[in-house]
Design an enzyme around this catalytic site. Structure first.
Site, short mmCIF file in Angstrom:
data_model
loop_
_atom_site.label_atom_id
_atom_site.label_comp_id
_atom_site.label_asym_id
_atom_site.label_seq_id
_atom_site.Cartn_x
_atom_site.Cartn_y
_atom_site.Cartn_z
N TYR A 83 0.67 -1.02 -0.05
CA TYR A 83 0.10 -0.06 -0.17
C TYR A 83 0.97 1.21 -0.04
CZ TYR A 83 -4.01 -2.95 1.46
OH TYR A 83 -4.89 -3.80 1.85
N LYS A 108 5.60 -14.06 4.14
CA LYS A 108 5.62 -15.11 3.00
C LYS A 108 7.08 -15.17 2.15
CE LYS A 108 3.33 -17.90 0.60
NZ LYS A 108 2.61 -19.15 1.07
N ASP A 157 -0.46 -17.48 5.21
CA ASP A 157 -1.49 -18.59 4.91
C ASP A 157 -1.85 -19.37 6.20
OD1 ASP A 157 1.02 -19.38 4.12
OD2 ASP A 157 0.24 -20.49 2.44
N ASP A 174 -3.65 -5.94 7.29
CA ASP A 174 -5.09 -5.38 6.92
C ASP A 174 -6.02 -6.39 7.13
OD1 ASP A 174 -7.02 -3.80 6.26
OD2 ASP A 174 -6.04 -3.68 4.22
N ASP A 192 -8.79 -7.77 10.06
CA ASP A 192 -10.26 -8.17 9.93
C ASP A 192 -10.42 -9.40 10.28
OD1 ASP A 192 -10.40 -5.38 9.03
OD2 ASP A 192 -11.86 -6.07 7.60
#
Ligand code: ATP
Length: 346
Positions: free
Chosen positions: A132, A178, A211, A235, A239
């Protein structure tokens, strides 16, 4: 003697003014507690409405007022409707207030959380860079690129926030990555995390692929304490944690740097319910509690958090998103009454 604070309030768009109004009313009520803090509020524009009115989504006087205040309380900004070139309210505030990490607690609430296992974790999300970072460009007629910028400075500052938070909790940090796919960027991120972790021998550090982390959060949420992640991973995982805990209406957040801090609910502008007076004010009131803690008003912060929990447990006064029919004002009244009844409910 009781302390007094100046708070810059940026209501923003949609339900932002409704929920910050509720939090202001709660904060004002604290002055009547023994040694309770008092507040002066300086309300400033930002967001889509500010762009319509002033031609910029983040006017300079708003930034100046934010820097001059003891703390900043934000509602929500409709960033999706702000056109390119009209400023980025959140990005600008984060840069100007020099905050790198957003702290997002997620805790199950009995009677509200739907999962069978309980969760009590805190996601620390780097908020200024990663995917971002805003660096995007066309790469020929059929391709476009976004740059995943990771820097030593921002990663180190976010990691410090995570280890400090872990020290005050169950002393465990899970750093998310990752590395197989993002060898250089997540390589640097993990290098910074490990370097910071060396200064916190009392805090256990584990690393997890994003993951696998998401799956374990669903299967064994109770295992997690502090989850530290780069911008996009954080992010999404914050959530997820909030969804597993008690939902958007109850999710607060804090962005705190060395000098400045701002506090906002995780939810957005909720245009579908804006102006109806039915938004859940708890996320903003709990963000205000994080602000109180940041200001050193621990007793008041404890009282507010206990009151919100009490009202939720009582179950008599709840907004629609959590299964009731109360208005924002009624829920705020119940929380204020519980604060002044010493967390025993209204
Ligand atoms: P934005 O584009 O500003 O992010 P959004 O509607 O896409 O807005 P949210 O504002 O986070 O995203 O809202 C997602 C859903 O959750 C909506 O249906 C909204 O009504 C609901 N919601 C969000 N915040 C609250 C709240 N405080 N009280 C009740 N419902 C809420």
């Amino acid at each position: 003697m009781a302390n007094s604070y100046s708070i810059c309030v940026v209501p923003g768009d949609g339900i932002g003014s409704e929920v910050t109004g509720c939090a202001r009313r709660m904060l004002d009520s604290l002055a009547t507690m023994p040694d309770g803090p008092s507040f002066s509020f300086n309300e400033q524009p930002a967001g889509y409405g500010a762009w319509i009115e002033f031609g910029t989504s983040i006017p300079q006087p708003t930034v100046d007022a934010a820097k001059a205040a003891d703390a900043v309380m934000l509602g929500a900004c409709d960033v999706a409707r702000i056109p390119a070139g009209a400023g980025e309210p959140l990005g600008t505030l984060r840069k100007e207030l020099v905050v790198n990490a957003s702290v997002r607690p997620a805790r199950s609430v009995p009677g509200i959380s739907k999962g069978t296992q309980s969760i009590d974790c805190l996601v620390v999300r780097e908020v200024t860079e990663g995917l971002y970072s805003g660096i995007e460009y066309d790469a020929g007629p059929d391709a476009a690129c976004a740059v995943r910028l990771i820097t030593r400075g921002a990663s180190t500052r976010a990691a410090k926030v995570a280890f400090e938070q872990a020290r005050m909790r169950r002393k465990r940090v899970t750093a998310v990555h990752k590395i197989g796919a993002l060898k250089l960027t997540d390589g640097l991120f993990l290098e910074c995390v490990r370097a910071v972790g060396a200064d916190y021998p009392d805090v256990e550090l584990e690393t997890a692929n994003v993951d696998a982390c998401a799956m374990h959060m669903v299967q064994h949420p109770e295992q997690f304490d502090v989850i530290l992640a780069t911008n996009v991973f954080g992010d999404i995982l914050s959530d997820l944690a909030i969804g597993l805990a008690a939902g958007l209406g109850l999710a607060p957040s804090a962005c705190v740097g060395d000098r400045w801090g701002y506090f906002e609910p995780v939810h957005g502008t909720a245009p579908d319910i804006a102006g109806k007076g039915i938004a859940n004010p708890c996320a903003t009131i709990l963000s205000a509690a994080m602000m109180l803690r940041h200001l050193g008003e621990t007793k008041a912060a404890d009282a507010v958090e206990a009151a919100v929990l009490q009202v939720l447990k009582d179950g008599k006064v709840r907004t629609g998103d959590i299964g009731g029919a109360a208005t924002s004002a009624q829920m705020t009244d119940a929380i204020i009454a519980a604060i002044h009844a010493g967390g025993r409910g209204a």
